[in-house]
Design a protein around this motif. Structure first.
Motif, mmCIF file in Angstrom:
data_model
loop_
_atom_site.group_PDB
_atom_site.id
_atom_site.type_symbol
_atom_site.label_atom_id
_atom_site.label_comp_id
_atom_site.label_asym_id
_atom_site.label_seq_id
_atom_site.Cartn_x
_atom_site.Cartn_y
_atom_site.Cartn_z
ATOM 1 N N CYS A 226 22.136 22.278 -22.808
ATOM 2 C CA CYS A 226 21.558 21.032 -22.317
ATOM 3 C C CYS A 226 20.818 21.296 -21.003
ATOM 4 C CB CYS A 226 22.633 19.964 -22.124
ATOM 5 S SG CYS A 226 21.984 18.422 -21.425
ATOM 6 N N GLY A 227 21.557 21.604 -19.949
ATOM 7 C CA GLY A 227 20.948 21.741 -18.630
ATOM 8 C C GLY A 227 19.842 22.763 -18.553
ATOM 9 N N ASN A 228 20.107 23.983 -19.006
ATOM 10 C CA ASN A 228 19.101 25.038 -18.910
ATOM 11 C C ASN A 228 17.821 24.664 -19.654
ATOM 12 O OD1 ASN A 228 18.409 27.973 -20.674
ATOM 13 N ND2 ASN A 228 17.962 27.765 -18.504
ATOM 14 N N TYR A 229 17.949 24.305 -20.914
ATOM 15 C CA TYR A 229 16.753 24.073 -21.722
ATOM 16 C C TYR A 229 16.058 22.765 -21.368
ATOM 17 C CZ TYR A 229 17.542 28.226 -24.402
ATOM 18 O OH TYR A 229 17.673 29.543 -24.761
ATOM 19 N N THR A 230 16.804 21.746 -21.022
ATOM 20 C CA THR A 230 16.173 20.492 -20.621
ATOM 21 C C THR A 230 15.282 20.702 -19.403
ATOM 22 O OG1 THR A 230 17.952 19.107 -21.513
ATOM 23 C CG2 THR A 230 16.595 18.158 -19.768
ATOM 24 N N PHE A 231 15.800 21.403 -18.404
ATOM 25 C CA PHE A 231 15.018 21.604 -17.179
ATOM 26 C C PHE A 231 13.879 22.599 -17.382
ATOM 27 C CE2 PHE A 231 18.930 19.821 -15.258
ATOM 28 C CZ PHE A 231 18.338 18.774 -14.565
ATOM 29 N N ALA B 279 24.675 37.949 -10.504
ATOM 30 C CA ALA B 279 25.439 38.969 -9.791
ATOM 31 C C ALA B 279 26.459 38.328 -8.859
ATOM 32 C CB ALA B 279 24.496 39.871 -9.001
ATOM 33 N N VAL B 280 26.057 37.273 -8.156
ATOM 34 C CA VAL B 280 26.967 36.609 -7.215
ATOM 35 C C VAL B 280 28.116 35.936 -7.960
ATOM 36 C CG1 VAL B 280 27.161 34.767 -5.507
ATOM 37 C CG2 VAL B 280 25.160 36.271 -5.492
ATOM 38 N N LEU B 281 27.800 35.177 -9.018
ATOM 39 C CA LEU B 281 28.843 34.504 -9.781
ATOM 40 C C LEU B 281 29.732 35.507 -10.509
ATOM 41 C CD1 LEU B 281 26.829 31.494 -11.264
ATOM 42 C CD2 LEU B 281 28.581 31.403 -9.492
ATOM 43 N N GLY B 282 29.130 36.611 -10.968
ATOM 44 C CA GLY B 282 29.925 37.652 -11.611
ATOM 45 C C GLY B 282 30.928 38.257 -10.646
ATOM 46 N N ARG B 283 30.515 38.373 -9.405
ATOM 47 C CA ARG B 283 31.418 38.893 -8.380
ATOM 48 C C ARG B 283 32.556 37.912 -8.106
ATOM 49 N NH1 ARG B 283 34.093 42.812 -5.744
ATOM 50 N NH2 ARG B 283 34.464 42.284 -3.559
ATOM 51 N N ALA C 261 21.712 28.198 -16.476
ATOM 52 C CA ALA C 261 21.876 29.319 -17.400
ATOM 53 C C ALA C 261 22.801 30.372 -16.816
ATOM 54 C CB ALA C 261 20.516 29.935 -17.720
ATOM 55 N N SER C 262 22.679 30.616 -15.526
ATOM 56 C CA SER C 262 23.515 31.623 -14.870
ATOM 57 C C SER C 262 24.995 31.242 -14.947
ATOM 58 C CB SER C 262 23.088 31.791 -13.412
ATOM 59 O OG SER C 262 23.857 32.797 -12.782
ATOM 60 N N ILE C 263 25.287 29.977 -14.695
ATOM 61 C CA ILE C 263 26.680 29.515 -14.777
ATOM 62 C C ILE C 263 27.223 29.736 -16.187
ATOM 63 C CG2 ILE C 263 28.163 27.473 -14.703
ATOM 64 C CD1 ILE C 263 26.313 26.430 -12.447
#
Length: 304
Positions: free
Chosen positions: A86-91, A116-120, A173-175
């Motif tokens: 929803c969020g990624n593709y809508t925006f 990279a930051v969220l993966g960490r 998308a990153s989340i």
């Protein structure tokens, strides 16, 4: 998380799906522009995943993956549906009303940083000095490509709004990229998790579309539905299981480098089919982006 050895990208089991995804996603940016030309963006996103969802459930059935999940996994699937489908593709679709598809692709290509930051933070993935160096080089290349696009294709519409929408799409998308690799997500078959997340995302998409755009808009154009089928089946059902598997094998940061390769491939496709003309600035940006990709993907992935 499974440790990916140095130079893992050079191994066929990594390199082949990595390039395949980039080739497919590199072709989707122009198709999206044809979608928003014939129907409101929210309904175009809805139709895309309404078509993709049953195909993903069918894939799970063919692979003999159980469709049963616990409450925690369904909660994760709902979150993935909200952020990714929803969020990624809508925006992304909305941002293309204000920016060229090439510039939106470039902005999404910067996803390697939040990944990279969220993966960490969420997965304990180390951020090595070599990865940082490669990321800086790649971002420099993306910057040159972005500057070139601004010169050769002057921006129209509300540039600030379009940029903001694209950056929100990138973060969403990153989340989704990272949370699917948490222990809850890895406890169920990936295709099963994706099928349920697409279903939840489609329901959210339809609710938003009906709320903001009114009753369903169903284009009559055959080209529209052929484009939707390409985006749904090839651009979603084929690619997402492969891409999310790469996130688990390579780590969220390095997997996001696929977006850098997508940008360059999209430009090559544009050269072949849309008459895109390379400038010294664009060539320098593409070369820098590829150098950064190689540097970062050859860095060791060291889970905490």
């Amino acid at each position: 998380m499974t440790e990916a050895p140095p130079h893992a990208l050079l191994r066929p089991r990594i390199a082949i799906p990595f390039v395949l995804i980039a080739l497919i996603w590199g072709s989707t940016w122009f198709v999206i522009t044809t979608q928003i030309a014939e129907a409101p963006a929210l309904w175009s996103v809805t139709w895309r995943f309404a078509m993709a969802t049953p195909a993903m459930f069918l894939l799970a059935f063919v692979l003999r993956h159980s469709l049963r999940m616990g409450g925690a996994a369904h909660g994760l699937a709902a979150a993935m549906g909200l952020f990714q489908f929803c969020g990624n593709y809508t925006f992304v679709y909305l941002s293309e009303f204000h920016l060229t598809s090439g510039i939106v692709a470039l902005l999404i290509g910067m996803m390697l940083v939040p990944n990279a930051v969220l993966g960490r933070v969420l997965l304990g993935e180390a951020i090595t000095a070599r990865f940082l160096i490669g990321s800086l080089v790649a971002l420099g290349g993306i910057g040159l490509l972005l500057l070139n696009e601004a010169h050769v294709a002057p921006l129209g519409g509300n540039v600030a709004l379009g940029t903001g929408l694209a950056l929100i799409a990138m973060l969403a998308a990153s989340i989704a990229n990272v949370i699917q690799a948490v222990p809850t997500g890895k406890s169920v078959p990936l295709v099963t998790l994706l099928a349920w997340s697409m279903l939840y995302g489609t329901l959210i998409d339809a609710g938003l579309a009906w709320t903001f755009e009114g009753p369903p808009v169903i284009p009559a154009s055959q080209a529209y539905w052929l484009g939707t089928a390409w985006l749904a089946i090839v651009g979603s059902v084929v690619t997402f299981p492969i891409y999310y598997d790469l996130v688990r094998k390579l780590g969220a940061g390095r997997a996001a480098y696929n977006g850098v390769l997508v940008v360059v491939i999209a430009m090559v496709i544009s050269t072949l089919f849309e008459g895109y003309r390379w400038t010294p600035l664009a060539a320098a940006g593409a070369v820098l982006a590829m150098i950064g990709l190689v540097i970062a993907l050859r860095a060791k992935h060291l889970p905490r």
